[in-house]
Design an enzyme around this catalytic site. Structure first.
Site, PDB file in Angstrom:
ATOM      1  N   ASP A   1     -11.055  -1.216  -0.107  1.00 48.44           N
ATOM      2  CA  ASP A   1     -10.190   0.261   0.000  1.00 48.44           C
ATOM      3  C   ASP A   1      -9.236  -0.076   1.498  1.00 48.44           C
ATOM      4  O   ASP A   1      -9.750  -0.404   2.268  1.00 48.44           O
ATOM      5  CB  ASP A   1     -11.084   1.331   0.212  1.00 48.44           C
ATOM      6  CG  ASP A   1     -10.387   2.664  -0.091  1.00 48.44           C
ATOM      7  OD1 ASP A   1      -9.155   2.503  -0.518  1.00 48.44           O
ATOM      8  OD2 ASP A   1     -10.825   3.694   0.374  1.00 48.44           O
ATOM      9  N   HIS A   2      -8.142   0.434   1.024  1.00 47.31           N
ATOM     10  CA  HIS A   2      -7.091   0.407   2.145  1.00 47.31           C
ATOM     11  C   HIS A   2      -6.954  -0.959   3.056  1.00 47.31           C
ATOM     12  O   HIS A   2      -7.100  -0.847   4.182  1.00 47.31           O
ATOM     13  CB  HIS A   2      -7.266   1.709   3.149  1.00 47.31           C
ATOM     14  CG  HIS A   2      -6.604   2.952   2.442  1.00 47.31           C
ATOM     15  ND1 HIS A   2      -5.305   3.140   2.640  1.00 47.31           N
ATOM     16  CD2 HIS A   2      -7.201   3.814   1.980  1.00 47.31           C
ATOM     17  CE1 HIS A   2      -4.919   4.262   2.037  1.00 47.31           C
ATOM     18  NE2 HIS A   2      -6.009   4.708   1.393  1.00 47.31           N
TER      19      HIS A   2
ATOM     20  N   LYS B   1      -8.763  15.383   5.402  1.00 56.95           N
ATOM     21  CA  LYS B   1     -10.017  15.087   4.772  1.00 56.95           C
ATOM     22  C   LYS B   1     -10.966  16.301   4.917  1.00 56.95           C
ATOM     23  O   LYS B   1     -11.103  17.326   5.742  1.00 56.95           O
ATOM     24  CB  LYS B   1     -10.561  14.077   5.766  1.00 56.95           C
ATOM     25  CG  LYS B   1      -9.908  12.922   6.193  1.00 56.95           C
ATOM     26  CD  LYS B   1      -9.769  11.861   5.065  1.00 56.95           C
ATOM     27  CE  LYS B   1      -8.801  10.747   5.252  1.00 56.95           C
ATOM     28  NZ  LYS B   1      -8.789   9.909   4.331  1.00 56.95           N
TER      29      LYS B   1
ATOM     30  N   HIS C   1      -5.564  10.248  -3.217  1.00 56.17           N
ATOM     31  CA  HIS C   1      -6.588   9.953  -2.141  1.00 56.17           C
ATOM     32  C   HIS C   1      -6.830  10.915  -1.461  1.00 56.17           C
ATOM     33  O   HIS C   1      -6.211  11.948  -1.500  1.00 56.17           O
ATOM     34  CB  HIS C   1      -5.757   8.726  -1.249  1.00 56.17           C
ATOM     35  CG  HIS C   1      -5.482   7.582  -1.705  1.00 56.17           C
ATOM     36  ND1 HIS C   1      -5.422   6.190  -0.986  1.00 56.17           N
ATOM     37  CD2 HIS C   1      -5.696   7.076  -2.996  1.00 56.17           C
ATOM     38  CE1 HIS C   1      -5.369   5.381  -1.770  1.00 56.17           C
ATOM     39  NE2 HIS C   1      -5.432   5.747  -3.098  1.00 56.17           N
TER      40      HIS C   1
ATOM     41  N   GLU D   1      -4.375  -1.575  -6.991  1.00 59.24           N
ATOM     42  CA  GLU D   1      -3.880  -0.251  -6.390  1.00 59.24           C
ATOM     43  C   GLU D   1      -3.117  -0.518  -5.361  1.00 59.24           C
ATOM     44  O   GLU D   1      -3.242  -1.214  -4.192  1.00 59.24           O
ATOM     45  CB  GLU D   1      -5.013   0.714  -6.416  1.00 59.24           C
ATOM     46  CG  GLU D   1      -4.624   1.947  -5.668  1.00 59.24           C
ATOM     47  CD  GLU D   1      -5.459   3.357  -5.775  1.00 59.24           C
ATOM     48  OE1 GLU D   1      -6.025   3.514  -6.874  1.00 59.24           O
ATOM     49  OE2 GLU D   1      -5.499   3.935  -4.827  1.00 59.24           O
TER      50      GLU D   1
HETATM   51 ZN   LIG Z   1      -5.460   6.714   1.214  1.00 61.14          ZN
END
Ligand SMILES: [Zn+2]
Length: 497
Positions: A168-169, A319, A351, A277
């Site tokens: 991820d990321h 978040k 996200h 992605e």
């Molecule tokens: Zn993100």
């Protein structure tokens, strides 16, 4: 090992033994291969796979013998690789563009059983391993730890429908190589280092001057393709004038080159399917539908097959709390982003998708069940809720520590909680502590301080919270599972998955 003897006797007959006072049995894990029977159990707080019988699989696992034909196999990295060789469903897999997928980041390596139970009832597939390099660093975990935990959880739950693992990321090529070599099935390329800041605050003259520094042949190519041209995407008109073209070229030119480079260098040559992605969400600039179109159109022209793309939506996706912003505007833009994704044949990716209850019905309406949505921190907050409800003393100490260290955590995360709205700790009775997890500011306080809490050490070198925290969560494993089923279940229900 004594306490395992009656369990392995039953297992050797091909029957699933019941839990005893010393040994917890995970019945769903029971399976057999040729002459061997396998079952996951827990003794004290250690999990093992019990293997009885004989044959190659029995020999391949490393463990301690319970008797001549039974061993207790600890959940090590090496044993996970053995598991992967014999049980395909424990290997992460790609899902492509047609199936809804949910990223269920598990910072603790303990949440996946609850996630699996939740997702089983839906039409979506889980991406159980999903940690950014930032999260791994902040929790002192490795990518191997993350992948091991997911594979063992799948085995424990007997979940054979397939799961994904997301690097991820990821920004750096060295991390891409590493993640691919370890077996991830999804790569989220974070292009924020290639997207310059502050373009939209620049004057026309400044933009033009910068634009003119791009090689002439490139500019000419862009201008022939876009300048004063109109496009139509499923009825949605997209028009480029000089200003919008220059701004978007400056904003995304370098990022697009990087996306193409990573695709050609790593995705095409991976030798297996990888869900690729593209993430342009962790930037200052909101991705307008026009900008989304521009990026997607360029990627298509370069033959890059994208499985999902994460724009930065209007409003704020902070978040662990609900959406902040103008919901009407969000609906309009989301509907356009969804059309663009549909037109180019990939999934829209949402996200920081935890807890965005106000906009989930809108997302469901326009993505029509084909999307990727990422959650991570909310799973940690559910762990905090369990601790608050079962171990008030530990919760109180963590709460004080989080407040003291909040400023430090802001180096890594953008959140803007009103800390004054958090009730003073001494005014809240033990039985009400879990209520803190219904307060936005307290949620964000814990959301961003997880790394500091989990890695804090006392002067004598022992962990301030971590050992006690994991022990408490282990003792309340079933409460944690139930909390996740309820909380993540609410997400999936509103997303109509
Ligand atoms: Zn993100």
């Amino acid at each position: 090992m004594e306490q395992l003897k009656p369990i392995v006797e039953t297992l050797a007959k091909g029957e699933v033994p019941a839990s005893t006072s010393d040994v917890k049995v995970y019945e769903k894990s029971y399976t057999n291969v040729d002459q061997a029977h396998l079952l996951m159990v827990k003794v004290d707080s250690d999990k093992f796979i019990l293997v009885t019988g004989s044959g190659q699989l029995f020999d391949d696992f490393q463990g301690e013998n319970v008797n001549d034909s039974a061993k207790a196999v600890p959940l090590t990295h090496e044993n996970r690789l053995v598991l992967n060789r014999y049980f395909d469903y424990t290997v992460p897999r790609a899902f492509g563009t047609k199936i809804a997928t949910v990223g269920l980041g598990d910072r603790l390596g303990l949440a996946s059983p609850g996630h699996i139970e939740t997702i089983r009832k839906t039409k979506a597939k889980p991406v159980l391993a999903q940690q950014s390099i930032r999260e791994l660093t902040l929790t002192n975990r490795s990518m191997e730890d993350m992948l091991d935990a997911a594979a063992f959880a799948v085995f424990q739950e007997g979940y054979t429908d397939g799961y994904g693992a997301d690097g991820d990321h990821i920004k750096e090529e060295s991390d891409i190589k590493k993640a691919l070599s370890l077996g991830i099935s999804m790569l989220t390329l974070d292009c924020s280092d290639q997207i310059p800041k502050g373009i939209d605050q620049k004057s026309e003259a400044e933009i033009e001057a910068e634009y003119n520094q791009i090689p002439e042949a490139e500019r000419k190519r862009y201008e022939e393709k876009y300048l004063n041209k109109s496009f139509e995407v499923k009825g949605l008109p997209i028009d480029f004038d000089k200003r919008t073209l220059m701004t978007n070229v400056l904003q995304y030119h370098e990022a697009i080159q990087y996306m193409v480079h990573v695709y050609q260098t790593y995705m095409v040559t991976a030798g297996r399917d990888i869900d690729y992605e593209i993430s342009i969400d962790e930037t200052e600039t909101i991705t307008s539908p026009l900008a989304h179109f521009f990026v997607a159109n360029e990627l298509q022209a370069a033959d890059v097959k994208v499985i999902s793309l994460a724009p930065r939506f209007c409003g704020e996706f902070q978040k662990g709390i609900d959406y902040i912003g103008d919901i009407e505007q969000f609906e309009k833009e989301l509907s356009e982003h969804a059309l663009i994704a549909e037109h180019f044949g990939y999934k829209l990716s949402i996200h920081s998708g935890s807890d965005k209850f106000a906009v989930f019905p809108i997302i469901a309406k326009y993505t029509k069940g084909v999307l990727h949505v990422k959650t991570a921190g909310t799973n940690w907050l559910e762990a905090i809720r369990v601790i608050a409800g079962t171990n008030p003393d530990l919760y109180r100490r963590m709460h004080v520590f989080a407040l003291e260290n909040f400023d430090e955590a802001l180096k890594y995360y953008h959140v803007t909680p009103d800390l004054d709205s958090i009730k003073p700790l001494d005014s809240v009775a033990d039985e009400d502590l879990a209520e803190y997890m219904n307060n936005d500011a307290a949620r964000q306080l814990f959301h961003v301080t997880y790394g500091l809490i989990l890695t804090a050490k006392d002067e004598d070198g022992s962990t301030t919270f971590s050992d006690e925290f994991f022990k408490a969560l282990d003792e309340h494993e079933e409460e944690y599972r139930a909390a996740l089923v309820k909380h993540i279940g609410k997400h999936l229900e509103l997303l109509e998955l």
